[in-house]
Design an enzyme around this catalytic site. Structure first.
Site, mmCIF file in Angstrom:
data_model
loop_
_atom_site.group_PDB
_atom_site.id
_atom_site.type_symbol
_atom_site.label_atom_id
_atom_site.label_comp_id
_atom_site.label_asym_id
_atom_site.label_seq_id
_atom_site.Cartn_x
_atom_site.Cartn_y
_atom_site.Cartn_z
ATOM 1 N N LYS A 74 0.848 -1.196 0.000
ATOM 2 C CA LYS A 74 0.000 0.000 0.000
ATOM 3 C C LYS A 74 0.884 1.247 0.000
ATOM 4 O O LYS A 74 1.916 1.289 0.691
ATOM 5 C CB LYS A 74 -0.897 -0.010 1.240
ATOM 6 C CG LYS A 74 -1.927 1.119 1.278
ATOM 7 C CD LYS A 74 -2.789 1.047 2.550
ATOM 8 C CE LYS A 74 -3.863 2.130 2.568
ATOM 9 N NZ LYS A 74 -4.719 2.061 3.763
ATOM 10 N N SER A 149 -9.701 2.234 2.845
ATOM 11 C CA SER A 149 -8.808 2.939 1.958
ATOM 12 C C SER A 149 -7.826 2.044 1.176
ATOM 13 O O SER A 149 -7.281 2.484 0.170
ATOM 14 C CB SER A 149 -7.986 3.941 2.768
ATOM 15 O OG SER A 149 -7.159 3.269 3.703
ATOM 16 N N SER A 173 -9.900 -0.176 7.011
ATOM 17 C CA SER A 173 -9.297 0.035 5.687
ATOM 18 C C SER A 173 -8.640 -1.177 5.066
ATOM 19 O O SER A 173 -8.270 -1.139 3.899
ATOM 20 C CB SER A 173 -8.285 1.181 5.755
ATOM 21 O OG SER A 173 -8.945 2.421 5.692
#
Lengths: 480, 486
Positions: A74, A149, A173
């Site tokens: 990420k 996210s 997330s």
């Protein structure tokens, strides 16, 4: 033989060990899908670096647990010399000078980083639509969001670009995009994984964890990254190693369905899938009961005081002076700050900075931040009481399946409600994971399992047994 | 304008740079004078994702300081974030302790011209220093700089902020407090407390009130004075300014002021009414500092004897006064010198001779401190011993032997012999002398025997004159009376 990109990490490791393939072949297969990327799961790709490390691993003969497996990271995690933006304009082109501890550990375990995945700006969002670089698309329906996210981290695993990725979870997330993309996502106990190098959103809630297609693959990844890090004083000594789950029965297991998260506000198809998962638990020898967590109802509002308060301080360092994007032509220091931050941050980030600044302001601190911390304590106590009765708690991961792109972008509150099921565990610092538990209209549904601190091995065991019994491993359709 | 009728009320906030090897929250080495931005890392530059880790040595030094100030050490203390934007603050917040400091309470006694003051300690807390702004250009000031550079070498340096109660009542006492604090912290190895280099910085909260009043007046904060002398001057000027305002019927505004040592003027920097809202909240990146009582005891047992404890011990065991003890413990070297002499001679005499005779003689000649001079503790003790057993008169000891001792460092007995200063210890010689003086002065003898006791002094004086001061005057007086039949 199955196409290389279809292999789980475990299967790929076996194939390398059997001499059927090499790390370089696996990485090449991954890079082919990562560079074409019709889902826009990636923000940066390191083709040369990945191939170089794959060749080195093929050559040196050492076999750490994830030797030669392509992984994605990420973009909230700092990677030395590899562009790291946290999905924000303000970090456009930023190349960090150091690598996050969890990424270093994953590399030490043999993982090969192929690139950085898309995300909501600074991890603020539930759809990846808040990325400054455009949204990621859900592999199951390209006109729908992947969740967020960590939307890129979930989509790249679901779309068979890479078998493993690292995400971060502050209020859901990792779990919510895992649910919306039909993969496995784990948010470990707060402190299990070092936060050093994780670009902070809300420090007391942020936690790194793996996303994968199977529970065992996720466990393999978690194994590599957990444990105390001298660079993060909130990280924990991890005494019991993470085990690869193998059992198929749940005899004697006590499971509680969180009653507050199984009624109003949860889509019927999602409720149905969770109920049938509960029936599966019973068929495997476990007992299921309803458990009430009264303070869960206040979790969302508590979270939206604490997380913005912390983010208002965490994001104050982005001033365009030492690194990152700076506004040009400012005539004064104040104007430099104002224009750099106005141009560099998106609207959701600005909204949360303002919320948090207000919650911490002198005269409001007691009414907002301090009270929120007290409610947080009540949430912790609620969970502690529940775990006196049951071993594992169960709920939907997300109240709905993947929603259409653009549906909630103008309605922050409805977007915030996407995390209503995952936020309570974040507030309490407890481990929780999401596994697929069904489909509705071709869209995956996620089941959330949560346990007391340090109960990762039990959660993985339950998740693995359910995963085997539900047998839902399907690939999304290939884009035209 | 007059200070009569007003009582100064002064409290101090002192920032001390801790003598650790590395910074407060990262592994960068501390230093002075290195090329700018060469002692930095992702943590002290506030890079994304970098986390603070606590410097255990800084905690130990804070505990040591707390113990020296008589503070109680918190079993659990935490850090807060103090938020504000400025280029010298890379995270845009300073990590500092706020309402749960590591040390609170305590007392620290100092001696100033106006007597002994026991100053209450409010708290001592840990924090990180900001970076340093370097203004490049003609004047080295921000206003006329061509360019300003941030030097992050200093950023993250560990600081201990010590806050006192408003217990000081004069500028001199405030300066003396800081001198004593500096001595104590140097002695502990907590800090080098160099005011010019900024490793000790003091702000003073200053107010005045009508004498006899117990209410506090409006205070101003006098910022960042970098020498004891300027602190004393600055506070004095600020007290005068405040009294002047009150005398003129005006009010004192709560503001930050600055003393300009070049002009002696006080400038108002900013009004406190426009103070920042720092939005303090607990630092989530650091766990609480947990200090077990056993760990505190370990620090306590490792501490050298503190100046205050040594003073108390000297008063109790050696019987010397607080004033003598304070002066003699001003430096580690002087204190050790006194202890050496006091172990070989009468401690009260030793204190008196070192403090009054030796130091003032040195001040007038070599400008050395006793422990730096040629007068070893052994020689000093010898001199004091000869005077005490009356082998040497106090006057020749002071006027002849001491200057020569300072110059040569020779054994005192050699000097006494060389200068023929030994007192007459032969009783027969003294009796013979008195008898001779009676023969030569029959009138005076008659007066003495007639009851005029004062005349005994005349004979003692004659005896001293005849022997060149080598007679013991008291003993001569006794012999005079005995021989006169009194």
């Amino acid at each position: 033989m199955t196409a290389l990109h279809e292999l789980t990490a475990e299967a790929a490791i076996r194939a390398i060990e059997a001499g059927e393939t090499s790390s370089l072949e696996l990485v090449d297969a991954a890079l082919e899908r990562v560079t074409s990327d019709p889902w826009h799961a990636f923000l940066a790709v390191d083709e040369d670096g990945a191939r170089e490390r794959a060749r080195a691993i093929d050559a040196n003969g050492e076999r750490p647990p994830l030797a030669g497996i392509p992984v994605a990271i990420k973009d909230a995690l700092s990677t030395r010399d590899l562009t790291t933006t946290a999905g924000s304009r303000i970090l456009e082109g930023f190349r960090p000078v150091y690598t996050a501890t969890c990424v270093e550990r994953l590399e030490r375990a043999g993982g090969i980083i192929v690139g950085k995945t898309n995300m909501d700006e600074f991890a603020m969002g539930s759809s990846t639509e808040n990325s400054a670089y455009g949204p990621t698309r859900n592999p199951w329906a390209l006109d729908r969001v992947p969740g967020g996210s960590s939307g890129g981290a979930a989509a790249c695993v679901a779309a068979r670009q890479v078998p493993l990725s690292l995400g971060s979870d502050t209020g859901g997330s990792i779990r919510q995009p895992a649910a919306l993309c039909g993969c496995v996502g784990i948010k470990p106990t707060y402190g299990a994984v070092s936060r050093s190098g994780l670009i902070a959103f809300a420090s007391s809630l942020d936690q790194v964890g793996p996303l994968a297609r199977t529970v065992r693959d996720a466990a393999l990844t978690l194994q590599a990254i957990v444990g105390r890090d001298p660079l993060d004083t909130t990280s924990l000594e991890w005494r019991e190693p993470i085990e690869l789950p193998a059992g198929e029965r749940l005899d004697g297991l006590r499971v509680g369905i969180i009653s507050e998260l199984n009624g109003e506000g949860i889509e019927a198809s999602v409720r149905g899938a969770v109920d049938s998962a509960a029936a599966t638990v019973e068929s495997l020898g476990g007992a299921v009961e309803q458990v009430s967590l009264p303070s869960v109802e206040h979790s969302l509002s508590t979270y939206y005081l604490i997380a913005p308060a912390e983010c208002s301080a965490n994001l104050a360092r982005f001033d365009g002076i030492r690194y990152g994007r700076a506004a040009e032509g400012a005539d004064s220091l104040l104007e430099h700050y104002e224009r750099t931050r106005d141009e560099g941050f998106g609207s959701e980030v600005k909204r949360r900075i303002m919320l948090g600044t207000f919650a911490l302001a002198s005269g409001y601190y007691d009414a907002y931040y301090l009270r929120a911390q007290k409610v947080r304590t009540l949430v912790v106590e609620d969970f502690a009481r529940a775990f006196e009765r049951v071993d594992v708690l169960m709920s939907p991961t997300s109240p709905t399946t993947a929603f259409p792109l653009g549906e909630r972008t103008d309605d922050p509150l409805s977007m915030y409600l996407s995390d209503v099921c995952t936020i309570p565990m974040s507030l309490a610092g407890l481990p929780a994971l999401s596994i697929p538990c069904g489909f509705a209209d071709g869209l995956p549904i996620g089941l959330q399992l949560a346990g007391p601190a340090y109960s990762e091995n039990r959660l993985l065991g339950v998740a693995h047994a359910l995963e085997q019994a539900l047998a839902l491993d399907q690939a999304p359709p290939e884009p035209a | 304008m007059s200070a009569d009728g007003y009582e100064p009320v002064i409290g101090l906030e002192i920032h001390v740079q801790l003598a650790t090897r590395t910074k407060m929250f990262c592994g960068c080495a501390l230093g002075f004078g290195e090329p700018i931005n060469t002692r930095t890392c992702p943590v002290c530059l506030g890079h994304p994702g970098a986390l603070p880790t606590l410097n255990a040595e800084a905690v130990r030094l804070a505990i040591a300081t707390g113990l020296a100030l008589g503070s109680s050490i918190a079993e659990s203390s935490i850090f807060h974030r103090k938020n504000y934007f400025y280029p010298d603050l890379p995270k845009a917040y300073q990590i500092s302790q706020y309402d749960e400091p590591i040390a609170s309470g305590g007392q620290f006694a100092v001696l100033a011209e106006d007597g002994i003051t026991s100053v209450g300690i409010t708290r001592a807390h840990l924090e990180e220093d900001a970076a340093k702004l370097v203004h490049l250009g003609a004047g080295g000031r921000r206003a006329d700089a061509d360019e300003s550079v941030v030097d992050f070498n200093r950023g993250g340096t560990p600081l201990l902020e010590i806050v006192t109660e408003p217990d000081l009542r004069s500028a001199a006492a405030a300066a003396e407090f800081l001198r004593q604090l500096q001595l104590t912290l140097r002695h502990l190895g907590v800090s080098d407390c160099n005011m010019e280099e900024g490793s000790m910085r003091a702000d003073a909260n200053v107010s005045v009130r009508p004498t006899g009043s117990t209410e506090l007046g409006t205070k101003t904060e006098l910022k960042n004075m970098n020498s004891f002398r300027f602190i004393e001057q600055g506070i004095t000027r600020e007290l005068e300014r405040q009294i002047g305002l009150l005398e003129a019927g005006e009010r004192i505004a709560q503001e930050t002021v600055h003393f300009d040592p070049d002009t002696g003027a006080i400038h108002v920097l900013r009004s406190k009414e426009e103070a920042h809202d720092y939005r303090y909240f607990p630092e989530p990146d650091l766990v609480a500092i947990v200090t077990e009582p056993a760990a505190v005891e370990e620090v306590r047992s490792s501490l050298p004897e503190l100046p205050s404890a040594r003073r108390a011990r000297w008063q109790e065991e050696l019987g010397i006064t607080f004033e003598d003890a304070t002066v003699l413990s001003e430096s580690v070297g002087l204190a050790a010198y006194f202890e050496e002499v006091a172990s070989r001679a009468d401690p009260k005499l030793a204190a008196n001779w070192i403090r009054n005779e030796l130091r003032s003689a040195l001040r007038d000649t070599t400008k050395q401190e006793p422990h730096e001079s040629a007068v070893t503790p052994e020689r000093m003790a010898e001199l004091i011993g000869l005077v005490a057993d009356k082998s040497l008169g106090a006057k020749p000891a002071r006027e002849v032997v001491l200057p020569e001792l300072i110059e040569t460092g020779d054994p005192v007995s050699d000097i006494v012999e060389r200068r023929d200063l030994g007192q007459i210890t032969d009783e027969g010689e003294l009796y013979a002398l008195v008898d001779r003086l009676f023969d030569e002065n029959p009138d005076q003898l008659a007066q003495l025997q007639g009851g005029k006791d004062k005349v005994a002094g005349y004979f003692v004086g004659q005896a001293m004159k005849a022997t060149g001061g080598k007679a013991d005057a008291a003993r001569v007086g006794e012999i005079v009376r005995e021989r006169a039949g009194l």
